[in-house]
Design a protein around this motif. Structure first.
Motif, PDB file in Angstrom:
ATOM      1  N   PHE A 105       0.815  -1.212   0.000  1.00  0.00           N
ATOM      2  CA  PHE A 105       0.000   0.000   0.000  1.00  0.00           C
ATOM      3  C   PHE A 105       0.849   1.261   0.000  1.00  0.00           C
ATOM      4  N   GLY A 106       1.927   1.228  -0.763  1.00  0.00           N
ATOM      5  CA  GLY A 106       2.609   2.467  -1.079  1.00  0.00           C
ATOM      6  C   GLY A 106       3.729   2.900  -0.171  1.00  0.00           C
ATOM      7  N   ALA A 107       4.168   2.074   0.798  1.00  0.00           N
ATOM      8  CA  ALA A 107       5.325   2.445   1.619  1.00  0.00           C
ATOM      9  C   ALA A 107       6.580   2.233   0.769  1.00  0.00           C
ATOM     10  N   LYS A 108       7.035   3.289   0.129  1.00  0.00           N
ATOM     11  CA  LYS A 108       8.006   3.171  -0.956  1.00  0.00           C
ATOM     12  C   LYS A 108       9.428   2.866  -0.500  1.00  0.00           C
ATOM     13  N   VAL A 109       9.663   2.780   0.803  1.00  0.00           N
ATOM     14  CA  VAL A 109      11.021   2.444   1.248  1.00  0.00           C
ATOM     15  C   VAL A 109      11.312   0.964   1.029  1.00  0.00           C
ATOM     16  N   LEU A 110      10.295   0.203   0.682  1.00  0.00           N
ATOM     17  CA  LEU A 110      10.496  -1.242   0.505  1.00  0.00           C
ATOM     18  C   LEU A 110       9.702  -1.727  -0.703  1.00  0.00           C
ATOM     19  N   TYR A 111      10.395  -2.398  -1.632  1.00  0.00           N
ATOM     20  CA  TYR A 111       9.762  -2.970  -2.820  1.00  0.00           C
ATOM     21  C   TYR A 111       8.924  -4.177  -2.380  1.00  0.00           C
ATOM     22  N   PRO A 112       7.619  -4.240  -2.718  1.00  0.00           N
ATOM     23  CA  PRO A 112       6.721  -5.264  -2.168  1.00  0.00           C
ATOM     24  C   PRO A 112       7.223  -6.710  -2.223  1.00  0.00           C
ATOM     25  N   PRO A 113       7.821  -7.207  -3.328  1.00  0.00           N
ATOM     26  CA  PRO A 113       8.233  -8.623  -3.337  1.00  0.00           C
ATOM     27  C   PRO A 113       9.426  -8.937  -2.446  1.00  0.00           C
ATOM     28  N   THR A 114      10.071  -7.905  -1.883  1.00  0.00           N
ATOM     29  CA  THR A 114      11.327  -8.114  -1.154  1.00  0.00           C
ATOM     30  C   THR A 114      11.183  -9.088   0.012  1.00  0.00           C
ATOM     31  N   ILE A 115      10.064  -9.017   0.724  1.00  0.00           N
ATOM     32  CA  ILE A 115       9.902  -9.818   1.936  1.00  0.00           C
ATOM     33  C   ILE A 115       9.801 -11.310   1.634  1.00  0.00           C
ATOM     34  N   GLN A 116       9.190 -11.662   0.503  1.00  0.00           N
ATOM     35  CA  GLN A 116       8.880 -13.062   0.239  1.00  0.00           C
ATOM     36  C   GLN A 116      10.091 -13.999   0.322  1.00  0.00           C
TER      37      GLN A 116
END
Length: 816
Positions: free
Chosen positions: A259-270
């Motif tokens: 939801f737009g927290a741009k300090v982290l690219y969404p797929p990074t956590i997986q």
């Protein structure tokens, strides 16, 4: 081994890169490192723009290429000694030349394929990583450079390729098991297909590169270095009070990044989730800051809300119709159509009746989605079973995220009521069964207000921000601003209110400052403002769209009073000492009261009667508790009371009226006070607040002024007429003295009738000893029959009027 990733701002220029090198050097003292770097800040955008310009046959691409070349040349020159630069940079120049050839090819062919686009975009990371690696070798000689395309393998989905984790993990492990280097530096974002074509992992993919490597080598930690002190409770660019989050779960981080927290690219956590590798978000420019730790640990005793995030430029696509009820496969068909068009669905909600399905998509996909869905359901639409799908644009999604929300009751209600109080209309709602996320779709123009309102509600220790728009800064207005300035710390510490004056206006100029006007120099700032215009003032209020806005009217202007309706419909509170609105036609008064209730917008006017005395508030409490008012007797003009208390054989009537004006007790036009019109307005307001539908025409005004005085058109002529009719006033005084009475201008309501006028008050009456500028009101009610409820005190003067307005502002703050 630790994996560190540095973003574009961390490597924007030689100064920033040296900060990065210092961090890496310190980390390498105790650990082996893999360092992943992004392109220099802004380079990827320039590369894509150059490619687009070239494919459109625009020679502007040559200028953009030259900028790219110059930036890399300058950074390398600033980082490296001349000797090293002369040996090293020709290798970089060779790759810059290859980039130029690719761009020339796009220009000659007039096209830009996805494959070519990836090949061009990759040069940002390829070039930056080699320059940084060479500079890092000066600090840590055991530094090697490794091209990530040699071990990250993907399919050929150019633009956002899918990683083949089996072959990628093996290649990474094989390399690092046989490479003992202290530091290995690799470019982020780039990979290679099985055909050895350059691919990219999507914008922000450098984070993903780091996570892929961290997972493959079972790293001790993954550190994402950026330009902020971690993940924030909200976007700090929009919410100034946003705070860094100390600790957050993997799931919460994924929700916030989605939801737009741009300090982290969404797929990074997986990639690191299953390996439970802790992830740190750190600030390159403030390395001592704690940052944000993303891990399995979840603090059940902390705030159940971890963050508030949003996605801009959303459109809602709605498919509805009776033909969908109970028909299996409607949802499947809808989502298949969107999937075939490669349209990402961000938000889903469906009515329990199955009558409608609503999905949120990027606005750029809206038209394509509508055409595809209407075509897929063409038969049902023609048969009238389903309506053609509708698209609503200019929307955004706001989401509350928190792992522990499921364990706390009332969060949804608190969220919705907070938005509703600030007139933020919710178009759609979605909440997963995990209760980790509550998402709402709202109008894009409301996003700033929504984020700040929710952040204030859930994160700011119940300190409410009140944004004041003050019209009228004369004698009373100046005292009001002075009181706010003096009390600001007390209000924040004791009442949890942060009162900010956002706008000021007098009759000539108006001045706005969204961040708050410095009340030490408000007069100077106001002089620098734009020409005053009441309608434009209100329009700017609406455009700023700030949370907890309060319009404060300290004028006696009719045009301003008739703007209240617009403001209340926007859920903007109105605080006013201007009596015109509440003493206008009854239907208008009632409409304002109804709008206040309908839009939950406080409408307070305590100072309409008795300046700072709690007359109206007391009356409201009587009525609300079920009491009924039968009779009112009152001296409601502090100015007239001052005048008749000081009128004597020593001081002429003219001189006392003049002095009342100097003291600030009368209106700018003293005839309003002396004619009885002001008192008639006040008793009318009390009658209406008592529950009676009364009009001004129903009040008998027994004026004591001679007709000639009443007919004057200027203050100068009015005061001259007072001198010429001095005998008239002397006769009134003489009559009062003879009957051992005092002259008071009294307002009365009794048995449905009302009047105002001079009365000779005997010694045994409660009004007799009313001194100075005091007001007094007697309420005779069901509960107060024999002994009336009495309210008495100073009823005129700038200071007390200002304090009454201030009290209303605080009441509004307590209602928000």
């Amino acid at each position: 081994m630790i994996v560190l990733k540095f973003g574009g701002t961390s490597v924007a220029n030689a100064i920033n890169i040296n900060k990065t090198i210092e961090i890496v050097s310190q980390k390498s003292n105790n650990n082996k490192l893999v360092v992943v770097v992004s392109a220099f800040s802004g380079i990827t955008d320039k590369l894509l723009l150059a490619a687009t310009q070239a494919s459109c046959k625009s020679k502007n691409y040559l200028e953009i290429y030259k900028e790219i070349e110059t930036i890399h040349h300058t950074v390398a020159q600033d980082l490296l000694s001349k000797t090293v630069f002369d040996v090293f940079f020709p290798r970089v120049q060779t790759q810059l030349d290859q980039l130029k050839i690719l761009l020339d090819g796009c220009f000659l062919l007039g096209e830009l394929s996805p494959r070519s686009k990836d090949a061009i975009a990759a040069y940002g990371e390829i070039l930056s990583s080699q320059i940084i690696a060479q500079a890092l070798k000066n600090a840590v000689t055991e530094t090697v450079y490794k091209d990530s395309r040699q071990f990250i393998s993907t399919n050929s989905n150019f633009g956002k390729a899918d990683v083949d984790f089996d072959s990628t993990n093996k290649a990474i492990q094989n390399y690092f098991n046989t490479n003992p280097a202290k530091i290995t530096l690799v470019p982020g974002f780039v990979a290679a297909s099985k055909n050895n074509d350059t691919t990219t992992l999507g914008r922000g993919g450098s984070d993903y590169t780091a996570a892929i490597i961290a997972n493959a080598i079972h790293a001790k930690a993954l550190e994402i270095w950026t330009d902020v002190d971690g993940m924030y409770t909200a976007n700090p660019k929009l919410v100034k009070q946003a705070q860094p989050i100390a600790q957050i779960s993997y799931q919460e981080a994924m929700e916030l990044s989605h939801f737009g927290a741009k300090v982290l690219y969404p797929p990074t956590i997986q990639p690191v989730l299953h390996s439970k590798i802790p992830v740190w978000i750190k600030n390159t420019f403030n390395p001592q800051a704690h940052g944000t730790l993303i891990s399995t640990t979840n603090d059940n005793h902390s705030n159940p809300i971890k963050g508030i995030s949003h996605i801009d430029t959303i459109s809602l696509l709605t498919l509805e119709g009776s033909g969908m009820i109970g028909v299996a496969g409607s949802s499947k068909r809808l989502f298949e159509v969107l999937s075939q068009q490669n349209i990402n669905v961000i938000f889903i909600t469906q009515a329990s009746s199955e009558h409608s399905i609503c999905v949120g998509i990027q606005s750029s996909d809206a038209n394509k989605a509508k055409q595809a869905v209407d075509l897929a359901f063409e038969v049902e639409i023609l048969q009238g079973k389903i309506d053609a799908c509708t698209i609503e644009n200019n929307l955004c999604i706001v989401a509350l995220v928190g792992e522990n929300m499921k364990n706390h009751q009332g969060i949804s209600g608190k969220m919705f009521s907070t938005l509703g109080k600030n007139n933020v209309n919710i178009r759609a709602i979605a909440q997963g069964a995990s209760e980790r996320n509550i998402s709402v779709v709202i109008n894009e123009k409301d996003v700033n207000k929504a984020l700040n309102t929710l952040h204030e509600c859930f994160f700011e220790d119940d300190i409410k921000q009140l944004n004041l728009f003050v019209m009228g800064v004369g004698n009373v207005g100046e005292k009001f601003l002075h009181q706010i300035y003096n009390q600001r710390d007390f209000l924040k510490q004791n009442l949890r209110l942060n009162v900010t004056v956002v706008a000021l206006s007098n009759s000539k100029t108006m001045f706005f400052d969204e961040n708050g006007i410095d009340l030490k120099q408000w007069k100077t700032l106001l002089q620098q403002g734009q020409p005053a215009n009441a309608q434009e003032f209100v329009n700017t209020m609406q455009q700023l769209n700030l949370r907890n806005s309060i319009f404060v009217d300290i004028t006696a202007n009719q045009d301003v009073a008739f703007l209240y309706e617009i403001l209340l419909k926007e859920s903007i509170a109105v605080v006013t000492c201007n009596k015109i609105a509440c003493s206008s036609a009854y239907h208008h008064y009632k409409k304002l009261k109804d709008l206040s209730r309908k839009y939950n917008a406080p409408f307070l006017f305590e100072t309409n009667v008795g300046a700072g005395l709690p007359i109206i508030d007391t009356l409201k409490n009587l009525i609300a508790s079920g009491d009924k008012v039968h009779k009112i007797q009152a001296v409601l003009s502090g100015s007239l009371n001052f005048i008749f208390n000081n009128f004597s054989n020593t001081y002429s009537f003219h001189d006392v009226v003049k002095e009342a004006g100097v003291q600030g007790y009368t209106e700018p036009d003293p005839k309003i006070d002396l004619s009885g019109v002001d008192v008639a307005r006040k008793i009318l307001i009390l009658i209406r607040e008592s529950g009676y539908p009364f009009e001004m025409e129903s009040i008998e005004n027994n004026s004591f002024l001679p007709t000639e005085c009443m007919n004057t058109t200027t203050n100068e002529d009015f005061f001259k007429s007072l001198i010429s009719h001095n005998n008239h006033f002397e006769n009134l005084l003489e009559k009062a003295n003879q009957s051992q009475s005092r002259i008071k201008f009294v307002a009365t309501f009794d048995n449905g009738k009302a009047n105002v006028g001079l009365q000779f008050i005997p010694k045994n009456h409660p009004f007799y000893n009313l001194e100075g500028k005091d007001n007094i009101v007697l309420f005779y009610t069901d509960r107060y029959q024999d002994q009336p409820l009495l309210i008495k005190g100073a009823g005129a003067g700038a200071e007390v009027t200002a304090s009454g307005i201030f009290a209303d502002v605080i009441r509004v703050g307590n209602q928000y």
